[in-house]
Design a protein around this motif. Structure first.
Motif, PDB file in Angstrom:
ATOM      1  N   GLU A 150       0.849  -1.250   0.051  1.00  0.00           N
ATOM      2  CA  GLU A 150       0.039  -0.044  -0.042  1.00  0.00           C
ATOM      3  C   GLU A 150       0.879   1.081  -0.090  1.00  0.00           C
ATOM      4  OE1 GLU A 150      -2.994   0.089   2.937  1.00  0.00           O
ATOM      5  OE2 GLU A 150      -3.798  -1.811   2.280  1.00  0.00           O
ATOM      6  N   ASP A 151       1.854   1.329   0.678  1.00  0.00           N
ATOM      7  CA  ASP A 151       2.861   2.337   0.802  1.00  0.00           C
ATOM      8  C   ASP A 151       4.016   2.125  -0.034  1.00  0.00           C
ATOM      9  OD1 ASP A 151       4.549   4.368   1.459  1.00  0.00           O
ATOM     10  OD2 ASP A 151       4.580   3.850   3.482  1.00  0.00           O
ATOM     11  N   ARG A 152       4.043   2.680  -1.231  1.00  0.00           N
ATOM     12  CA  ARG A 152       5.077   2.436  -2.160  1.00  0.00           C
ATOM     13  C   ARG A 152       6.525   2.809  -1.596  1.00  0.00           C
ATOM     14  NH1 ARG A 152       2.522   1.599  -7.317  1.00  0.00           N
ATOM     15  NH2 ARG A 152       0.593   0.820  -6.496  1.00  0.00           N
ATOM     16  N   ALA A 153       6.476   3.609  -0.655  1.00  0.00           N
ATOM     17  CA  ALA A 153       7.757   4.396  -0.066  1.00  0.00           C
ATOM     18  C   ALA A 153       8.549   3.279   0.478  1.00  0.00           C
ATOM     19  CB  ALA A 153       7.557   5.497   1.213  1.00  0.00           C
ATOM     20  N   THR A 154       7.736   1.901   0.895  1.00  0.00           N
ATOM     21  CA  THR A 154       8.467   0.847   1.461  1.00  0.00           C
ATOM     22  C   THR A 154       9.186   0.002   0.560  1.00  0.00           C
ATOM     23  OG1 THR A 154       6.506  -0.648   1.164  1.00  0.00           O
ATOM     24  CG2 THR A 154       6.484   0.623   3.344  1.00  0.00           C
ATOM     25  N   TYR A 155       9.443   0.453  -0.736  1.00  0.00           N
ATOM     26  CA  TYR A 155      10.193  -0.104  -1.647  1.00  0.00           C
ATOM     27  C   TYR A 155      11.981   0.146  -1.337  1.00  0.00           C
ATOM     28  CZ  TYR A 155       6.547  -1.522  -4.954  1.00  0.00           C
ATOM     29  OH  TYR A 155       5.643  -2.228  -5.621  1.00  0.00           O
ATOM     30  N   ARG A 156      11.824   1.324  -0.411  1.00  0.00           N
ATOM     31  CA  ARG A 156      13.195   1.756   0.018  1.00  0.00           C
ATOM     32  C   ARG A 156      14.035   0.369   0.606  1.00  0.00           C
ATOM     33  NH1 ARG A 156      14.358   6.797   3.401  1.00  0.00           N
ATOM     34  NH2 ARG A 156      14.276   5.527   5.081  1.00  0.00           N
ATOM     35  N   VAL A 157      15.209   0.212   0.218  1.00  0.00           N
ATOM     36  CA  VAL A 157      15.822  -1.035   0.555  1.00  0.00           C
ATOM     37  C   VAL A 157      15.829  -1.194   2.046  1.00  0.00           C
ATOM     38  CG1 VAL A 157      18.040   0.006   0.449  1.00  0.00           C
ATOM     39  CG2 VAL A 157      17.747  -2.282   0.351  1.00  0.00           C
ATOM     40  N   ASP A 158      15.985   0.146   2.952  1.00  0.00           N
ATOM     41  CA  ASP A 158      16.188  -0.424   4.354  1.00  0.00           C
ATOM     42  C   ASP A 158      15.126  -0.694   4.889  1.00  0.00           C
ATOM     43  OD1 ASP A 158      15.580   2.391   3.415  1.00  0.00           O
ATOM     44  OD2 ASP A 158      15.679   3.043   5.598  1.00  0.00           O
ATOM     45  N   ARG A 159      13.797  -0.311   4.317  1.00  0.00           N
ATOM     46  CA  ARG A 159      12.536  -0.646   4.704  1.00  0.00           C
ATOM     47  C   ARG A 159      12.036  -2.100   4.444  1.00  0.00           C
ATOM     48  NH1 ARG A 159       8.609   4.477   4.137  1.00  0.00           N
ATOM     49  NH2 ARG A 159       7.270   3.037   5.520  1.00  0.00           N
ATOM     50  N   GLU A 195       9.728  -1.314 -12.348  1.00  0.00           N
ATOM     51  CA  GLU A 195      10.655  -0.443 -12.557  1.00  0.00           C
ATOM     52  C   GLU A 195      10.430   0.820 -11.488  1.00  0.00           C
ATOM     53  OE1 GLU A 195      11.523   3.052 -16.186  1.00  0.00           O
ATOM     54  OE2 GLU A 195      10.181   1.397 -16.432  1.00  0.00           O
ATOM     55  N   GLU A 196       9.294   0.994 -11.054  1.00  0.00           N
ATOM     56  CA  GLU A 196       8.905   2.180 -10.071  1.00  0.00           C
ATOM     57  C   GLU A 196       9.751   1.622  -8.780  1.00  0.00           C
ATOM     58  OE1 GLU A 196       5.399   3.781  -7.203  1.00  0.00           O
ATOM     59  OE2 GLU A 196       4.798   2.055  -8.727  1.00  0.00           O
ATOM     60  N   ALA A 197       9.488   0.428  -8.300  1.00  0.00           N
ATOM     61  CA  ALA A 197      10.148  -0.050  -7.158  1.00  0.00           C
ATOM     62  C   ALA A 197      11.716   0.077  -7.098  1.00  0.00           C
ATOM     63  CB  ALA A 197       9.897  -1.501  -7.161  1.00  0.00           C
ATOM     64  N   GLY A 198      12.194  -0.195  -8.502  1.00  0.00           N
ATOM     65  CA  GLY A 198      13.907   0.033  -8.841  1.00  0.00           C
ATOM     66  C   GLY A 198      14.115   1.420  -8.569  1.00  0.00           C
ATOM     67  N   GLU A 199      13.298   2.478  -9.108  1.00  0.00           N
ATOM     68  CA  GLU A 199      13.655   3.715  -8.814  1.00  0.00           C
ATOM     69  C   GLU A 199      13.884   4.384  -7.240  1.00  0.00           C
ATOM     70  OE1 GLU A 199      10.829   5.822 -11.516  1.00  0.00           O
ATOM     71  OE2 GLU A 199      12.141   5.290 -13.241  1.00  0.00           O
ATOM     72  N   ARG A 200      12.979   3.344  -6.362  1.00  0.00           N
ATOM     73  CA  ARG A 200      12.529   3.877  -5.292  1.00  0.00           C
ATOM     74  C   ARG A 200      13.749   3.244  -4.163  1.00  0.00           C
ATOM     75  NH1 ARG A 200       7.808   6.349  -3.448  1.00  0.00           N
ATOM     76  NH2 ARG A 200       6.340   6.632  -5.397  1.00  0.00           N
TER      77      ARG A 200
END
Length: 286
Positions: free
Chosen positions: A66-75, A198-203
């Motif tokens: 739901e939160d696309r910011a969680t694609y960030r690797v540390d998350r 691709e979106e996840a890779g960019e984040r």
């Protein structure tokens, strides 16, 4: 495919390959954010260990969060911990390829007591403050100057670095990532787009993802054996960059595969499986 829930409720999936011999080997895919299918059976490594190949959130069979910011690797570190708990492992053998080196090292920094062994295959180390530069990439590319596809690849590569590359340019540089540009490598490369988010890779490496000084301090206390496996022809990392990463990790060893590219299990499966299996056998308690 088996599934489990991440701490934020995202349903994640994984696939298994190989028999039941030895402890499972949890495998994290790179890309960044490419489905684990591209790892295959890691050149036959599944004959030595049961592979547990995680699809990172938003890739393969795993749900989009739901939160696309969680694609960030540390998350995504809590996702790896949730998988360990789901598998019922007190400690786990962990293998990471390419961009997943950041995820595996981040996990090892946060949960050093849960790592029994760590295998980093042509892996990134931004979490430790190690960057791969355009000059590293050019240096590796120059090693392929005798290949018939090199002139087109070299021209396209400069467009990639300049940010002006077309899809055709990306196709042209693909051979630079493989030690052998044969039918297997071509099929492997052709599947990249459909397997990647691709979106996840960019984040994945968004601002705030890395705190190198804190990670280096945490990794300095790691007691698990660590193998860094690099390819002689790879630009990310060049073998000497992998050596610099190894120097930051207590007791880490470095192996460089002759003629190996970024996907070394395709270039020389026997060398890859022999080396990694021997390392894992040493790490496994009697």
């Amino acid at each position: 495919m088996p599934t489990f829930s991440a701490p934020d409720g995202t349903v994640l999936s994984y696939r298994t390959a190989g028999g039941e011999g030895g402890a499972p080997l949890v495998c994290l895919p790179g890309g960044p954010m490419r489905a684990s299918a591209y790892l295959g059976d890691l050149g036959g490594l599944a004959a030595h260990r049961r592979l547990v190949l995680l699809d990172l959130r938003g890739t393969g069979g795993s749900a989009v969060p739901e939160d696309r910011a969680t694609y960030r690797v540390d998350r995504q570190v809590p996702d790896v911990e949730a998988l360990r708990v789901h598998l019922g492992l007190d400690r786990m053998d962990l293998l990471a390829h390419s961009a997943a080196g950041d995820l595996a090292l981040g996990y090892a920094a946060a949960h050093p007591g849960r790592v029994r062994s760590l295998t980093l295959v042509t892996a990134r180390g931004r979490v430790l403050g190690v960057e791969f530069t355009p000059d590293h990439r050019r240096e590796a590319a120059s090693l392929r100057a005798g290949e018939p596809w090199y002139p087109a690849a070299a021209n396209a590569f400069e467009k990639v670095l300049a940010g002006t590359a077309t899809d055709a340019d990306w196709d042209a540089v693909a051979p630079l990532f493989y030690g052998r540009w044969d039918a297997a490598a071509q099929a492997h490369s052709a599947a990249d787009v459909e397997q990647s988010n691709e979106e996840a890779g960019e984040r994945y490496a968004a601002a705030g993802a890395f705190d190198p000084s804190a990670a280096r301090a945490a990794i300095s206390a790691l007691t698990a054996p660590v193998l860094l496996y690099a390819g002689e022809l790879d630009g990310g990392p060049r073998p000497r960059v992998a050596a610099a990463m190894a120097a930051m990790i207590p007791g880490a060893r470095l192996v460089v595969q002759p003629g190996g590219g970024h996907f070394p299990w395709l270039d020389d499966p026997a060398h890859f499986t022999r080396t990694v299996a021997a390392f894992l056998d040493e790490a496994e308690p009697a």
